[in-house]
Design a protein around this motif. Structure first.
Motif, PDB file in Angstrom:
ATOM      1  N   GLU A  57      30.191  55.574  33.559  1.00  0.00           N
ATOM      2  CA  GLU A  57      29.136  56.104  34.433  1.00  0.00           C
ATOM      3  C   GLU A  57      28.093  56.871  33.632  1.00  0.00           C
ATOM      4  O   GLU A  57      26.889  56.749  33.876  1.00  0.00           O
ATOM      5  N   ARG A  58      28.546  57.665  32.693  1.00  0.00           N
ATOM      6  CA  ARG A  58      27.623  58.479  31.893  1.00  0.00           C
ATOM      7  C   ARG A  58      26.711  57.605  31.037  1.00  0.00           C
ATOM      8  O   ARG A  58      25.498  57.806  30.982  1.00  0.00           O
ATOM      9  N   ALA A  59      27.300  56.606  30.367  1.00  0.00           N
ATOM     10  CA  ALA A  59      26.515  55.721  29.510  1.00  0.00           C
ATOM     11  C   ALA A  59      25.531  54.894  30.332  1.00  0.00           C
ATOM     12  O   ALA A  59      24.358  54.730  29.939  1.00  0.00           O
ATOM     13  N   ARG A  60      25.987  54.378  31.469  1.00  0.00           N
ATOM     14  CA  ARG A  60      25.115  53.545  32.300  1.00  0.00           C
ATOM     15  C   ARG A  60      23.964  54.363  32.890  1.00  0.00           C
ATOM     16  O   ARG A  60      22.832  53.868  33.007  1.00  0.00           O
ATOM     17  N   SER A  61      24.226  55.603  33.264  1.00  0.00           N
ATOM     18  CA  SER A  61      23.152  56.464  33.771  1.00  0.00           C
ATOM     19  C   SER A  61      22.120  56.731  32.682  1.00  0.00           C
ATOM     20  O   SER A  61      20.909  56.736  32.933  1.00  0.00           O
ATOM     21  N   TYR A  62      22.600  56.955  31.468  1.00  0.00           N
ATOM     22  CA  TYR A  62      21.695  57.213  30.344  1.00  0.00           C
ATOM     23  C   TYR A  62      20.834  55.981  30.060  1.00  0.00           C
ATOM     24  O   TYR A  62      19.607  56.088  29.879  1.00  0.00           O
ATOM     25  N   LEU A  63      21.451  54.806  30.019  1.00  0.00           N
ATOM     26  CA  LEU A  63      20.705  53.580  29.753  1.00  0.00           C
ATOM     27  C   LEU A  63      19.732  53.262  30.889  1.00  0.00           C
ATOM     28  O   LEU A  63      18.623  52.768  30.655  1.00  0.00           O
ATOM     29  N   ASP A  64      20.128  53.538  32.122  1.00  0.00           N
ATOM     30  CA  ASP A  64      19.287  53.262  33.275  1.00  0.00           C
ATOM     31  C   ASP A  64      17.958  54.003  33.190  1.00  0.00           C
ATOM     32  O   ASP A  64      16.887  53.409  33.319  1.00  0.00           O
TER      33      ASP A  64
END
Length: 383
Positions: free
Chosen positions: A275-282
């Motif tokens: 979740e953290r990585a995907r939010s950052y990439l988003d």
């Protein structure tokens, strides 16, 4: 005597007679597309008044769950809508009314030594705000203002305008061609890093905000449901931002709360690594790397809706090799961040290879460490 001359003579006398009483503040002004003001203060949205960067009546501050990285700059974001209008809720985009003005002011905490070109790298916002006005008024004794970007909704779509703050910190001036300033970034450990803070030109602003490459229409990127779905410390107390917007009349059609999407704070270790990585990439990459975005031909999709691991980069070869690949073979090699193109591109500061292309001169240590941890955690191989 001519009426205008009488006014010029009498105005200072009236001001003195009032003994320092505050004059009424002018209301927010929305100009026609072809009559854009040269000074930010003419909008009357955020203004430098009496040592504060203060918000006008009806101007609401907001924050994001995870924000775009911009060379460790702090940001004050605001939204204002004309009286009697409201934005209509949508999971992906809100339908903002004509006349909406969104601002984002970029600034740095000042170095305690007070060096003109030295600013602080810190996650601490506590000294940024005027006492008793946390989240709503910046203390100009403690911060150095860099730029304020304005997005205004016209009848024919959004217009992006960059304003650069003057050395006196009294106002910001429209700079269609952008700007660049050499700075020293001082860390808590005492280490100083030289970098160039770059203000994008108006075309670059428009390019980033056109996350649908086919339509090429500018859209707000930050104030969307998944980014706004969090509490904000308003002067009246902490409240979920979406509920607050609804309460003040700035948002209609809000669905059941459980149905509203939500990104996580990339620093929140109670959330999953995914979740953290995907939010950052988003927030940092998804406005280009989406099926309709400027980077759609790359085949690398980093927006929040993507579920296909191949499109997310797993064992995906680049469409075009070269310096941008760092001589690596796949966007993501599971378990091997040092072999992954994605990690190379977010870590490098080479202008010809770094991602995002705009908005940074420095590596975001915390963000790249997260992405390295994410890729290292992936099972499997590309052999």
């Amino acid at each position: 005597m001519h009426k205008k001359l009488w006014g010029a003579v009498l105005a200072p006398l009236f001001a003195a007679a009032l003994g320092g009483c505050d004059a009424p503040r002018e209301q927010v002004t929305v100009f026609e597309r072809d009559a854009v003001p040269e000074s930010l203060s003419d909008w009357h949205v955020v203004e430098a008044i009496d040592g504060e960067l203060s918000l006008n009546d009806g101007v609401i501050p907001y924050d994001l769950n995870t924000a775009l990285f911009t060379d460790y700059a702090h940001k004050l974001r605001t939204v204002w809508m004309p009286a009697g209008t409201t934005a209509a809720y949508g999971d992906e985009n809100f339908d903002y009314p004509v006349g909406t003005v969104i601002t984002k002011t970029f600034y740095y905490p000042k170095d305690a030594v007070g060096a003109q070109a030295a600013v602080l790298r810190t996650d601490d916002y506590s000294r940024d705000y005027v006492a008793g006005k946390t989240g709503e008024a910046l203390d100009l004794e403690n911060v150095r203002l860099m730029e304020t970007r304005v997005l205004v909704k016209r009848a024919d779509g959004w217009q992006a305008l960059p304003y650069v703050w003057n050395a006196e910190q009294t106002d910001a001036v429209l700079e269609i061609a952008g700007d660049a300033t050499r700075l020293q970034l001082a860390s808590a450990s005492g280490e100083n890093t030289s970098f160039t803070y770059v203000v994008p030109d108006a075309n670059q602003c428009a390019g980033c905000h056109a996350d649908n490459h086919t339509e090429k229409a500018i859209m707000p990127l930050g104030p969307r449901a998944r980014h706004l779905n969090k509490d904000y410390a308003y002067a009246t107390g902490a409240e979920n931002q979406l509920l607050h917007w609804q309460q003040v009349g700035y948002l209609s059609g809000l669905p059941e709360f459980a149905a509203i999407p939500k990104n996580v704070n990339f620093k929140d270790e109670t959330a999953s690594l995914e979740e953290r990585a995907r939010s950052y990439l988003d927030i940092n990459c998804g406005h280009c790397h989406n099926p309709a975005g400027p980077a759609d031909t790359s085949g690398l999709m980093l927006h929040h809706l993507e579920q296909d691991r191949r499109k997310l980069g797993l064992c995906k070869p680049p469409v075009a090799a070269g310096t941008g690949s760092g001589n690596r073979l796949f966007a993501i090699v599971p378990g091997e961040p040092e072999e992954s193109i994605l990690n190379f591109r977010v870590e490098t500061t080479n202008p010809g290879a770094m991602m995002p292309e705009l908005g940074r001169s420095l590596e975001h240590d915390e963000g790249t460490a997260l992405l390295r941890e994410w890729v290292a955690s992936m099972p499997g191989s590309c052999s």
